[in-house]
Design a protein around this motif. Structure first.
Motif, PDB file in Angstrom:
ATOM      1  N   GLY A   1       0.833  -1.200   0.000  1.00 48.73           N
ATOM      2  CA  GLY A   1       0.000   0.000   0.000  1.00 48.73           C
ATOM      3  C   GLY A   1       0.864   1.245   0.000  1.00 48.73           C
ATOM      4  O   GLY A   1       2.085   1.184  -0.110  1.00 48.73           O
ATOM      5  N   PRO A   2       0.211   2.431   0.128  1.00 44.26           N
ATOM      6  CA  PRO A   2       0.987   3.677   0.122  1.00 44.26           C
ATOM      7  C   PRO A   2       1.825   3.799   1.391  1.00 44.26           C
ATOM      8  O   PRO A   2       1.544   3.181   2.413  1.00 44.26           O
ATOM      9  CB  PRO A   2      -0.070   4.765   0.058  1.00 44.26           C
ATOM     10  CG  PRO A   2      -1.316   4.134   0.544  1.00 44.26           C
ATOM     11  CD  PRO A   2      -1.213   2.667   0.225  1.00 44.26           C
ATOM     12  N   ALA A   3       2.851   4.604   1.312  1.00 37.32           N
ATOM     13  CA  ALA A   3       3.735   4.816   2.457  1.00 37.32           C
ATOM     14  C   ALA A   3       3.007   5.566   3.550  1.00 37.32           C
ATOM     15  O   ALA A   3       2.113   6.381   3.300  1.00 37.32           O
ATOM     16  CB  ALA A   3       4.971   5.600   2.017  1.00 37.32           C
ATOM     17  N   GLU A   4       3.369   5.290   4.797  1.00 38.86           N
ATOM     18  CA  GLU A   4       2.734   5.916   5.949  1.00 38.86           C
ATOM     19  C   GLU A   4       3.247   7.353   6.097  1.00 38.86           C
ATOM     20  O   GLU A   4       4.433   7.611   6.029  1.00 38.86           O
ATOM     21  CB  GLU A   4       3.089   5.105   7.195  1.00 38.86           C
ATOM     22  CG  GLU A   4       2.456   5.600   8.459  1.00 38.86           C
ATOM     23  CD  GLU A   4       2.872   4.738   9.630  1.00 38.86           C
ATOM     24  OE1 GLU A   4       3.088   5.312  10.717  1.00 38.86           O
ATOM     25  OE2 GLU A   4       3.005   3.513   9.472  1.00 38.86           O
ATOM     26  N   GLN A   5       2.292   8.297   6.312  1.00 46.68           N
ATOM     27  CA  GLN A   5       2.667   9.702   6.502  1.00 46.68           C
ATOM     28  C   GLN A   5       3.048   9.920   7.958  1.00 46.68           C
ATOM     29  O   GLN A   5       2.273   9.625   8.860  1.00 46.68           O
ATOM     30  CB  GLN A   5       1.504  10.622   6.122  1.00 46.68           C
ATOM     31  CG  GLN A   5       1.167  10.602   4.651  1.00 46.68           C
ATOM     32  CD  GLN A   5       2.237  11.284   3.822  1.00 46.68           C
ATOM     33  OE1 GLN A   5       2.925  12.186   4.281  1.00 46.68           O
ATOM     34  NE2 GLN A   5       2.379  10.836   2.583  1.00 46.68           N
ATOM     35  N   LEU A   6       4.242  10.432   8.223  1.00 44.19           N
ATOM     36  CA  LEU A   6       4.692  10.722   9.573  1.00 44.19           C
ATOM     37  C   LEU A   6       4.569  12.219   9.825  1.00 44.19           C
ATOM     38  O   LEU A   6       4.807  13.030   8.926  1.00 44.19           O
ATOM     39  CB  LEU A   6       6.144  10.277   9.750  1.00 44.19           C
ATOM     40  CG  LEU A   6       6.409   8.776   9.558  1.00 44.19           C
ATOM     41  CD1 LEU A   6       7.908   8.497   9.661  1.00 44.19           C
ATOM     42  CD2 LEU A   6       5.646   7.962  10.574  1.00 44.19           C
TER      43      LEU A   6
END
Length: 98
Positions: free
Chosen positions: A84-89
């Motif tokens: 899936g898409p990368a996690e936003q930090l």
């Protein structure tokens, strides 16, 4: 290449000295040395080209059974896309200068 040959005790230096002793000017002797070196390089290039056309062992080309022409390898697990898409930090806010 000619200048390096003249700096060190090589066959090129001996050739240059023979030409200079034969009455050539220094520039003419260097030109003769350059011609001699370029002829040697050209002859080696021709030998290499003949060898490259046939390859090692004097075989022409490759066959379908050779390792060079193997089929496309299967995709390994390390080459699969991410699920899936990368996690936003959250970003750390910049402090204003006092």
């Amino acid at each position: 290449m000619a200048i390096v040959q003249m700096r060190h005790d090589t066959e090129g230096r001996a050739y240059y000295r023979r030409k200079f002793a034969a009455g050539k000017t220094p520039m003419e002797a260097i030109r003769c040395l350059k011609r001699r070196l370029s002829d040697a390089v050209y002859k080696q290039m021709i030998k290499d080209a003949v060898f490259a056309r046939t390859g090692p062992g004097r075989h022409v080309g490759t066959t379908l059974q050779s390792s060079v022409a193997d089929p496309i390898p299967m995709v390994d697990t390390s080459e699969q896309s991410l699920p899936g898409p990368a996690e936003q930090l959250p970003r750390t806010p910049l402090l204003a200068a006092p």
